[in-house]
Write a protein that holds these residues in place. Sequence first.
Motif, PDB file in Angstrom:
ATOM      1  N   LEU A  65       0.683  -1.327  -0.054  1.00 16.39           N
ATOM      2  CA  LEU A  65      -0.064   0.051   0.131  1.00 16.39           C
ATOM      3  C   LEU A  65       0.915   1.281  -0.046  1.00 16.39           C
ATOM      4  O   LEU A  65       0.531   2.267  -0.722  1.00 16.39           O
ATOM      5  CB  LEU A  65      -0.929   0.119   1.093  1.00 16.39           C
ATOM      6  CG  LEU A  65      -2.217  -0.855   1.036  1.00 16.39           C
ATOM      7  CD1 LEU A  65      -2.763  -0.806   2.525  1.00 16.39           C
ATOM      8  CD2 LEU A  65      -3.049   0.275  -0.133  1.00 16.39           C
TER       9      LEU A  65
ATOM     10  N   PHE B 268      -5.053  -2.073  13.848  1.00 11.32           N
ATOM     11  CA  PHE B 268      -5.176  -2.324  12.421  1.00 11.32           C
ATOM     12  C   PHE B 268      -5.839  -0.960  11.609  1.00 11.32           C
ATOM     13  O   PHE B 268      -5.224  -0.715  10.579  1.00 11.32           O
ATOM     14  CB  PHE B 268      -5.870  -3.505  12.036  1.00 11.32           C
ATOM     15  CG  PHE B 268      -5.987  -3.988  10.568  1.00 11.32           C
ATOM     16  CD1 PHE B 268      -4.673  -4.498  10.167  1.00 11.32           C
ATOM     17  CD2 PHE B 268      -7.170  -3.741   9.695  1.00 11.32           C
ATOM     18  CE1 PHE B 268      -4.738  -4.653   8.713  1.00 11.32           C
ATOM     19  CE2 PHE B 268      -7.067  -4.015   8.464  1.00 11.32           C
ATOM     20  CZ  PHE B 268      -5.948  -4.423   7.994  1.00 11.32           C
ATOM     21  N   GLN B 269      -7.029  -0.691  12.013  1.00 14.15           N
ATOM     22  CA  GLN B 269      -7.765   0.289  11.160  1.00 14.15           C
ATOM     23  C   GLN B 269      -6.990   1.790  11.200  1.00 14.15           C
ATOM     24  O   GLN B 269      -6.777   2.502  10.392  1.00 14.15           O
ATOM     25  CB  GLN B 269      -9.154   0.696  11.840  1.00 14.15           C
ATOM     26  CG  GLN B 269     -10.113  -0.370  11.605  1.00 14.15           C
ATOM     27  CD  GLN B 269     -10.081  -0.845  10.257  1.00 14.15           C
ATOM     28  OE1 GLN B 269     -10.125   0.006   9.486  1.00 14.15           O
ATOM     29  NE2 GLN B 269     -10.730  -2.101   9.956  1.00 14.15           N
ATOM     30  N   LYS B 270      -6.284   1.982  12.320  1.00 23.27           N
ATOM     31  CA  LYS B 270      -5.279   3.267  12.260  1.00 23.27           C
ATOM     32  C   LYS B 270      -4.102   3.214  11.523  1.00 23.27           C
ATOM     33  O   LYS B 270      -3.970   4.092  10.839  1.00 23.27           O
ATOM     34  CB  LYS B 270      -4.863   3.378  14.065  1.00 23.27           C
ATOM     35  CG  LYS B 270      -6.028   3.796  14.919  1.00 23.27           C
ATOM     36  CD  LYS B 270      -5.523   3.989  16.186  1.00 23.27           C
ATOM     37  CE  LYS B 270      -6.989   4.449  17.161  1.00 23.27           C
ATOM     38  NZ  LYS B 270      -6.412   4.395  18.549  1.00 23.27           N
TER      39      LYS B 270
ATOM     40  N   MET C 118      -4.221   1.626   8.721  1.00 25.84           N
ATOM     41  CA  MET C 118      -4.743   1.353   7.436  1.00 25.84           C
ATOM     42  C   MET C 118      -5.055   2.830   7.045  1.00 25.84           C
ATOM     43  O   MET C 118      -4.871   3.338   5.842  1.00 25.84           O
ATOM     44  CB  MET C 118      -5.892   0.433   7.385  1.00 25.84           C
ATOM     45  CG  MET C 118      -5.456  -0.909   7.072  1.00 25.84           C
ATOM     46  SD  MET C 118      -4.622  -1.403   5.917  1.00 25.84           S
ATOM     47  CE  MET C 118      -5.788  -1.432   4.511  1.00 25.84           C
ATOM     48  N   TYR C 119      -5.495   3.690   8.130  1.00 27.28           N
ATOM     49  CA  TYR C 119      -5.981   5.059   8.173  1.00 27.28           C
ATOM     50  C   TYR C 119      -4.475   5.840   7.497  1.00 27.28           C
ATOM     51  O   TYR C 119      -4.587   6.673   6.466  1.00 27.28           O
ATOM     52  CB  TYR C 119      -6.469   5.784   9.185  1.00 27.28           C
ATOM     53  CG  TYR C 119      -7.475   6.772   9.026  1.00 27.28           C
ATOM     54  CD1 TYR C 119      -7.620   7.295   7.581  1.00 27.28           C
ATOM     55  CD2 TYR C 119      -7.895   7.315   9.981  1.00 27.28           C
ATOM     56  CE1 TYR C 119      -8.486   8.366   7.485  1.00 27.28           C
ATOM     57  CE2 TYR C 119      -9.048   8.551   9.783  1.00 27.28           C
ATOM     58  CZ  TYR C 119      -9.247   9.007   8.608  1.00 27.28           C
ATOM     59  OH  TYR C 119     -10.106  10.144   8.513  1.00 27.28           O
TER      60      TYR C 119
ATOM     61  N   CYS D 110      -2.132   4.450   6.203  1.00 25.28           N
ATOM     62  CA  CYS D 110      -1.678   3.966   4.596  1.00 25.28           C
ATOM     63  C   CYS D 110      -2.798   4.670   3.571  1.00 25.28           C
ATOM     64  O   CYS D 110      -2.359   4.822   2.537  1.00 25.28           O
ATOM     65  CB  CYS D 110      -1.996   2.615   4.459  1.00 25.28           C
ATOM     66  SG  CYS D 110      -0.661   1.630   5.226  1.00 25.28           S
ATOM     67  N   TYR D 111      -3.725   4.833   3.836  1.00 16.95           N
ATOM     68  CA  TYR D 111      -4.917   5.717   3.128  1.00 16.95           C
ATOM     69  C   TYR D 111      -4.144   7.192   2.811  1.00 16.95           C
ATOM     70  O   TYR D 111      -4.388   7.548   1.657  1.00 16.95           O
ATOM     71  CB  TYR D 111      -6.222   5.779   3.653  1.00 16.95           C
ATOM     72  CG  TYR D 111      -7.221   6.485   3.161  1.00 16.95           C
ATOM     73  CD1 TYR D 111      -8.181   5.963   2.192  1.00 16.95           C
ATOM     74  CD2 TYR D 111      -7.424   7.850   3.592  1.00 16.95           C
ATOM     75  CE1 TYR D 111      -9.105   6.819   1.671  1.00 16.95           C
ATOM     76  CE2 TYR D 111      -8.631   8.582   3.199  1.00 16.95           C
ATOM     77  CZ  TYR D 111      -9.423   8.292   2.033  1.00 16.95           C
ATOM     78  OH  TYR D 111     -10.525   8.910   1.467  1.00 16.95           O
TER      79      TYR D 111
ATOM     80  N   TRP E  67      -9.882  -7.860  -4.057  1.00 13.68           N
ATOM     81  CA  TRP E  67      -9.729  -6.287  -3.792  1.00 13.68           C
ATOM     82  C   TRP E  67      -9.933  -6.034  -2.359  1.00 13.68           C
ATOM     83  O   TRP E  67      -9.459  -4.917  -2.001  1.00 13.68           O
ATOM     84  CB  TRP E  67     -10.599  -5.407  -4.553  1.00 13.68           C
ATOM     85  CG  TRP E  67     -12.223  -5.629  -4.525  1.00 13.68           C
ATOM     86  CD1 TRP E  67     -13.048  -6.545  -5.024  1.00 13.68           C
ATOM     87  CD2 TRP E  67     -12.940  -4.990  -3.237  1.00 13.68           C
ATOM     88  NE1 TRP E  67     -14.197  -6.497  -4.396  1.00 13.68           N
ATOM     89  CE2 TRP E  67     -14.393  -5.609  -3.406  1.00 13.68           C
ATOM     90  CE3 TRP E  67     -12.666  -4.093  -2.418  1.00 13.68           C
ATOM     91  CZ2 TRP E  67     -15.358  -5.202  -2.541  1.00 13.68           C
ATOM     92  CZ3 TRP E  67     -13.685  -3.714  -1.363  1.00 13.68           C
ATOM     93  CH2 TRP E  67     -15.098  -4.086  -1.466  1.00 13.68           C
ATOM     94  N   HIS E  68     -10.694  -6.816  -1.544  1.00 14.32           N
ATOM     95  CA  HIS E  68     -10.843  -6.280  -0.131  1.00 14.32           C
ATOM     96  C   HIS E  68      -9.699  -7.034   0.724  1.00 14.32           C
ATOM     97  O   HIS E  68      -9.216  -8.128   0.657  1.00 14.32           O
ATOM     98  CB  HIS E  68     -12.261  -7.056   0.400  1.00 14.32           C
ATOM     99  CG  HIS E  68     -12.721  -6.229   1.538  1.00 14.32           C
ATOM    100  ND1 HIS E  68     -12.744  -6.898   2.820  1.00 14.32           N
ATOM    101  CD2 HIS E  68     -13.305  -5.158   1.817  1.00 14.32           C
ATOM    102  CE1 HIS E  68     -13.060  -6.069   3.651  1.00 14.32           C
ATOM    103  NE2 HIS E  68     -13.537  -5.201   2.896  1.00 14.32           N
ATOM    104  N   TYR E  69      -9.552  -6.023   1.854  1.00 16.36           N
ATOM    105  CA  TYR E  69      -8.123  -6.356   2.729  1.00 16.36           C
ATOM    106  C   TYR E  69      -8.358  -7.755   3.325  1.00 16.36           C
ATOM    107  O   TYR E  69      -7.388  -8.549   3.290  1.00 16.36           O
ATOM    108  CB  TYR E  69      -7.940  -5.593   3.482  1.00 16.36           C
ATOM    109  CG  TYR E  69      -8.954  -5.075   4.714  1.00 16.36           C
ATOM    110  CD1 TYR E  69      -8.630  -5.783   5.858  1.00 16.36           C
ATOM    111  CD2 TYR E  69      -9.791  -4.271   4.367  1.00 16.36           C
ATOM    112  CE1 TYR E  69      -9.568  -5.889   6.933  1.00 16.36           C
ATOM    113  CE2 TYR E  69     -10.849  -4.086   5.693  1.00 16.36           C
ATOM    114  CZ  TYR E  69     -10.434  -4.988   6.572  1.00 16.36           C
ATOM    115  OH  TYR E  69     -11.392  -4.696   7.610  1.00 16.36           O
TER     116      TYR E  69
END
Lengths: 268, 256
Positions: A32, A149-151, A153-154, A156-157, A212-214
Amino acid sequence: MELLTIPFMQNAIIGGMILAVLLSVLSLFINLKNWSFITVGISHATFGGLAIGFFLGLSPSLVGGIFAVAVGLLIGYISKKGDIHEDISIGILFSMSMALGVIFITLTPNYNSDLFTFLFGNILTMTREDIYILLIFSILSIGFIWINFQKIMYCCYNEEVAFVSGIHTGFYYYSIITIISIATVLAVKLVGVILASAMMILPVAFANQIFWHYKKILITAITFSILMVLGGIYISYEYNLPSGATIVFLYSLIFSLLFFIKRLIPKG
Amino acid sequence: MKILEVKDLTVKIENNIILEDVNLEVEEGEIVAVVGPNGGGKTTLIKTCLGFIKPTKGYIKLLGKPPREAIKTGKVGYLPQKSSIPKNFPYSVLDVVLLGLINKKLSKKEKIEIALQYIEYVGMKGFEHAPYSKLSGGQQQRVSIARVLVADPKIIFLDEPSTGIDVVAQESFYDFLQRLRKEKGLTIIMVSHDIGVVGTFVDKVAGLNRKLHYYGDTKGFFQKHILENLYGSEVKLLVHSPECVTCEHFHIQDLH
């Protein structure tokens, strides 16, 4: 199934599977963030640290680990600041580390390990102690990633967006670089410093071609990686080939096959 | 109420002066476009307002606080340039919108409910589980707006929101921004290289090329000397005006 009864093969199989899981998870962030070259830089830099460890008569893994983390954080800092183009800084840092490695290996008295082992790995060198260290580190790292994880990934976004949303982006950035650096040192015994980065790039690059989905990407990447490690160990044992090179060649071969097959099949 | 105050702002990066003595004030509920040539410091201004870059001189007050303090209130939203988001980001539309609620102390169910409301609000109902990476530029922009809105901000910063979106989608996007201001009382600060947007969709224009050459209403902006100061050469404008009925909505604006 004879190979399952041989102790060093058992070590290689268990260690290889743990590594496959850990590096596949890291592979998601590396893909990513387009960190392929950063990973190559860190893995090559590890060589210098391992050689210094041998020269000083200290644990090569420990010194290699500290060295890799230091170089990893430096690469991370340079690429974040953006003063020098990161490709240039990584190129200089990893050439310097490799050069240091060769010098210290040559200076080490009674050095009886094969340089080739460092560069391309050797499953024979994986011990029970290595597996325990690898297991503990993997549990801690994956646990950290699981919780945050979500943080991560945020970040990486988009790091700036994440920062405005109140995420400590610098903390997650350097934490992931540190985990990648230590994981690289641990991967050296299996696949060597030159090939370690392949295990951190190819799993998600492979899965990305199908899903496509993580969540599906992660499951596919981990499964693919475990199969490649087991397949590589089996083939290298059966045909008396170098284990690290066989594993990485298998990764690349299956990835390339999927890449071309996908493009040959018409869409629709 | 003053929501953003930029006072005597100078920003130097590696000894290059990017912004020099910039002063501007934004009131609550205004839509402001920051326009100017490439390299004129538009993005730097936004990034300084958000606390990513420290001023060399002067100060910024956002919601009455220094930018980094203001961000902690959760009342500031930011939509970056589209190119800065990974192309294959492996999230569904719902996943992306949920990111906007990451620091809110709500249950997962409540978060999903709020996210779904905003997905509908931006006209993306039915796309909740679609891959974000496969959407068109305009659709991605709407999802990004939903991600910003779920956090219930007072002010949002948009960096080149029209890049990569076709003209029809751009217009409906700007209409949507006006609706946001009307319904939610949002203050919107938008960087744009497209000065066409200035004529019809915003309240105030900041013409920036290192210095602030103009800050005021849109009518006063379209003057020859202002545009020449800003862009450094003779400028011809093709302006789209919804009020114009005699020449199919397009005419060359006479510059005074």
